[in-house]
Design a protein around this motif. Structure first.
Motif, PDB file in Angstrom:
ATOM      1  N   UNK A   5       0.854  -1.196   0.000  1.00 15.09           N
ATOM      2  CA  UNK A   5       0.000   0.000   0.000  1.00 15.09           C
ATOM      3  C   UNK A   5       0.886   1.240   0.000  1.00 15.09           C
ATOM      4  N   UNK A   6       0.288   2.366  -0.396  1.00 12.50           N
ATOM      5  CA  UNK A   6       1.015   3.637  -0.409  1.00 12.50           C
ATOM      6  C   UNK A   6       0.118   4.707   0.201  1.00 12.50           C
ATOM      7  N   UNK A   7       0.727   5.634   0.951  1.00 13.38           N
ATOM      8  CA  UNK A   7      -0.023   6.776   1.478  1.00 13.38           C
ATOM      9  C   UNK A   7       0.831   8.027   1.420  1.00 13.38           C
ATOM     10  N   UNK A   8       0.165   9.159   1.336  1.00 12.42           N
ATOM     11  CA  UNK A   8       0.860  10.449   1.394  1.00 12.42           C
ATOM     12  C   UNK A   8       0.443  11.131   2.695  1.00 12.42           C
ATOM     13  N   UNK A   9       1.412  11.768   3.341  1.00 12.83           N
ATOM     14  CA  UNK A   9       1.161  12.289   4.688  1.00 12.83           C
ATOM     15  C   UNK A   9       1.841  13.638   4.887  1.00 12.83           C
ATOM     16  N   UNK A  27       4.570  -1.693  -9.188  1.00 10.33           N
ATOM     17  CA  UNK A  27       4.028  -2.844  -8.445  1.00 10.33           C
ATOM     18  C   UNK A  27       3.275  -3.782  -9.391  1.00 10.33           C
ATOM     19  N   UNK A  28       2.450  -3.200 -10.243  1.00 14.06           N
ATOM     20  CA  UNK A  28       1.697  -4.044 -11.198  1.00 14.06           C
ATOM     21  C   UNK A  28       2.658  -4.753 -12.144  1.00 14.06           C
ATOM     22  N   UNK A  29       3.712  -4.053 -12.553  1.00 15.27           N
ATOM     23  CA  UNK A  29       4.740  -4.666 -13.420  1.00 15.27           C
ATOM     24  C   UNK A  29       5.378  -5.870 -12.731  1.00 15.27           C
ATOM     25  N   UNK A  30       5.519  -5.763 -11.398  1.00 17.41           N
ATOM     26  CA  UNK A  30       6.143  -6.862 -10.633  1.00 17.41           C
ATOM     27  C   UNK A  30       5.116  -7.924 -10.223  1.00 17.41           C
ATOM     28  N   UNK A  31       3.881  -7.778 -10.695  1.00 20.09           N
ATOM     29  CA  UNK A  31       2.856  -8.787 -10.380  1.00 20.09           C
ATOM     30  C   UNK A  31       2.296  -8.668  -8.978  1.00 20.09           C
ATOM     31  N   UNK A  32       2.419  -7.474  -8.406  1.00 21.44           N
ATOM     32  CA  UNK A  32       1.923  -7.264  -7.025  1.00 21.44           C
ATOM     33  C   UNK A  32       0.552  -6.574  -7.067  1.00 21.44           C
ATOM     34  N   UNK A  33      -0.215  -6.736  -5.980  1.00 20.18           N
ATOM     35  CA  UNK A  33      -1.445  -5.949  -5.801  1.00 20.18           C
ATOM     36  C   UNK A  33      -1.061  -4.698  -5.012  1.00 20.18           C
ATOM     37  N   UNK A  34      -1.556  -3.537  -5.450  1.00 19.93           N
ATOM     38  CA  UNK A  34      -1.184  -2.283  -4.785  1.00 19.93           C
ATOM     39  C   UNK A  34      -2.441  -1.527  -4.350  1.00 19.93           C
ATOM     40  N   UNK A  35      -2.392  -1.038  -3.131  1.00 16.41           N
ATOM     41  CA  UNK A  35      -3.547  -0.345  -2.537  1.00 16.41           C
ATOM     42  C   UNK A  35      -3.170   1.100  -2.193  1.00 16.41           C
ATOM     43  N   UNK A  36      -4.152   1.979  -2.330  1.00 17.05           N
ATOM     44  CA  UNK A  36      -3.962   3.379  -1.943  1.00 17.05           C
ATOM     45  C   UNK A  36      -4.679   3.643  -0.636  1.00 17.05           C
ATOM     46  N   UNK A  37      -4.002   4.337   0.268  1.00 14.93           N
ATOM     47  CA  UNK A  37      -4.616   4.741   1.537  1.00 14.93           C
ATOM     48  C   UNK A  37      -4.914   6.232   1.445  1.00 14.93           C
ATOM     49  N   UNK A  38      -6.156   6.616   1.649  1.00 14.45           N
ATOM     50  CA  UNK A  38      -6.538   8.033   1.541  1.00 14.45           C
ATOM     51  C   UNK A  38      -6.202   8.792   2.832  1.00 14.45           C
ATOM     52  N   UNK A  39      -5.838  10.075   2.690  1.00 15.55           N
ATOM     53  CA  UNK A  39      -5.701  11.002   3.818  1.00 15.55           C
ATOM     54  C   UNK A  39      -4.657  10.570   4.853  1.00 15.55           C
ATOM     55  N   UNK A  40      -3.593   9.978   4.354  1.00 15.27           N
ATOM     56  CA  UNK A  40      -2.480   9.671   5.254  1.00 15.27           C
ATOM     57  C   UNK A  40      -2.859   8.740   6.397  1.00 15.27           C
ATOM     58  N   UNK A  68      -4.307  10.828  -3.464  1.00 11.96           N
ATOM     59  CA  UNK A  68      -4.687  10.071  -2.258  1.00 11.96           C
ATOM     60  C   UNK A  68      -5.069  11.017  -1.121  1.00 11.96           C
ATOM     61  N   UNK A  69      -4.962  12.304  -1.358  1.00  9.73           N
ATOM     62  CA  UNK A  69      -5.151  13.302  -0.306  1.00  9.73           C
ATOM     63  C   UNK A  69      -4.183  13.043   0.847  1.00  9.73           C
ATOM     64  N   UNK A  70      -4.066  13.966   1.754  1.00  6.63           N
ATOM     65  CA  UNK A  70      -3.134  13.849   2.864  1.00  6.63           C
ATOM     66  C   UNK A  70      -3.753  14.518   4.083  1.00  6.63           C
ATOM     67  N   UNK A  71      -3.106  14.299   5.225  1.00  3.70           N
ATOM     68  CA  UNK A  71      -3.630  14.908   6.472  1.00  3.70           C
ATOM     69  C   UNK A  71      -2.523  14.867   7.506  1.00  3.70           C
ATOM     70  N   UNK A  72      -2.682  15.669   8.526  1.00  8.43           N
ATOM     71  CA  UNK A  72      -1.830  15.559   9.712  1.00  8.43           C
ATOM     72  C   UNK A  72      -2.716  14.901  10.777  1.00  8.43           C
TER      73      UNK A  72
END
Ligand code: F6P
Length: 320
Positions: A5-9, A27-40, A68-72
């Motif tokens: 997974x990936x997130x921006x914070x 990640x997709x190129x490497x055959x992995x599943x990738x998830x996005x986390x919203x708002x850090x 993905x939006x971000x937050x503190x």
């Protein structure tokens, strides 16, 4: 490793989208599943997690901000919130997490690492106050935004024989001020890393006027020891000069990322996936001397950072 997974914070920065794009596509190129986390970390705690595909990151490389939006997140600092974050990673069976952010965000990544999460930290902040990389994602774009503002301000300052203080971002660091000051030809650069005496500031301005330089630009990092308004009043009272001030604020945080930021973003995003694919984690990944470097995450934030002090001397010499 099959699910990441990936997130921006923290404060967003131009190039975060290019980074997300590189992570998803790699990640997709490497055959992995990738998830996005919203708002850090705030969204992690709330379970705002969804799988991404190649199309999720179409047409974003040129966009500032973060899809993905971000937050503190204050909640992430609590035991309850932190535990909820861990539970969410477990519920979604996330094996590796890429955190894109600044100092505070990467310290949160260290806490996750200590709790057993396989993390990679990437430097995403316009402040560039991360010692393990020459350049953080977003810094080059912010400097160029300030450079454009300096040009506009210099036009009108010169027309009116004015001294203008331009306040730039950089909560506790002077990177934007120094880089924009040198490349924008500012007469004075004021940063938190160096104490500058009011007498020296006024003397330089008067000497400039006596040499026929009737207008000056002062670039001031927001973290410098006194407020911009106080500095403006103090200079006007001591010198009799016509002093104005411009606070650039949040325009420095947006805008289409420069090629330099898109390239760093693409390289670091790909590297983060390559490392996780090889089950390498607990790293901060940066660019040093043009080369990609992976450092152990916790010591990476404690490294000595001389980037600015090595450059700051130039501002005096070149503006005199
Ligand atoms: O960390 C990046 C930054 O833009 C700093 O330069 C600035 O002081 C801070 O974020 C502003 O934070 P916020 O977006 O929460 O007001």
């Amino acid at each position: 490793m099959k699910r990441i997974a990936v997130l921006t914070s923290g404060g967003d920065s131009p190039g975060m989208n290019a980074t997300i794009r590189a992570i998803v596509r790699s990640a997709i190129y490497e055959g992995m599943d990738v998830f996005g986390v919203e708002r850090g970390y705030e969204g992690l705690i709330a379970g705002e997690i969804a799988q991404l595909n190649r199309r999720s990151v179409s047409d974003v490389i040129q966009r500032g901000g973060t899809i993905l939006k971000t937050a503190r997140s204050e909640k992430f600092r609590t035991d309850e919130g932190f535990k909820m974050a861990l539970n969410m990673l477990e519920s979604f069976q996330i094996e590796g997490l890429v955190v894109i952010g600044g100092n505070g965000s990467l310290r949160g990544a260290i806490d996750l690492m200590k709790a057993g999460v396989k993390v990679i930290g990437l430097p995403g902040t316009i402040d560039n106050d991360l010692p393990f990389t020459d350049f953080a994602i977003g810094f080059d774009t912010a400097v160029n935004t300030v450079l454009s503002a300096i040009g506009n301000v210099r036009d009108t300052s010169a027309s009116h024989d004015r001294t203008t203080i331009i306040e730039v971002m950089g909560a506790n660091c002077g990177d934007i001020a120094v880089y924009a000051g040198i490349t924008g030809g500012a007469e004075i650069v004021l940063i938190p890393e160096r104490e500058t005496d009011m007498n020296d500031i006024c003397r330089i301005l008067i000497e400039n006027r006596n040499k026929g330089k009737m207008s000056s630009i002062i670039l001031k990092a927001e973290g410098f020891s006194i407020s911009t308004d106080a500095l403006k009043r103090e200079i006007a009272e001591r010198t009799g000069l016509d002093v104005k001030m411009v606070i650039l604020g949040y325009i420095q945080r947006g805008g289409a990322p420069t090629a330099a930021d898109r390239l760093i973003a693409s390289r670091l995003g790909h590297e983060s996936v390559r490392l996780l694919k090889g089950d390498v984690h607990g790293k901060a990944v940066g660019i040093v001397g043009g080369e990609i470097r992976a450092f152990d995450l916790e010591p990476a934030l404690e490294m000595t950072d001389t980037k600015i002090t090595d450059l700051d001397f130039l501002t005096d010499i070149l503006s005199s």
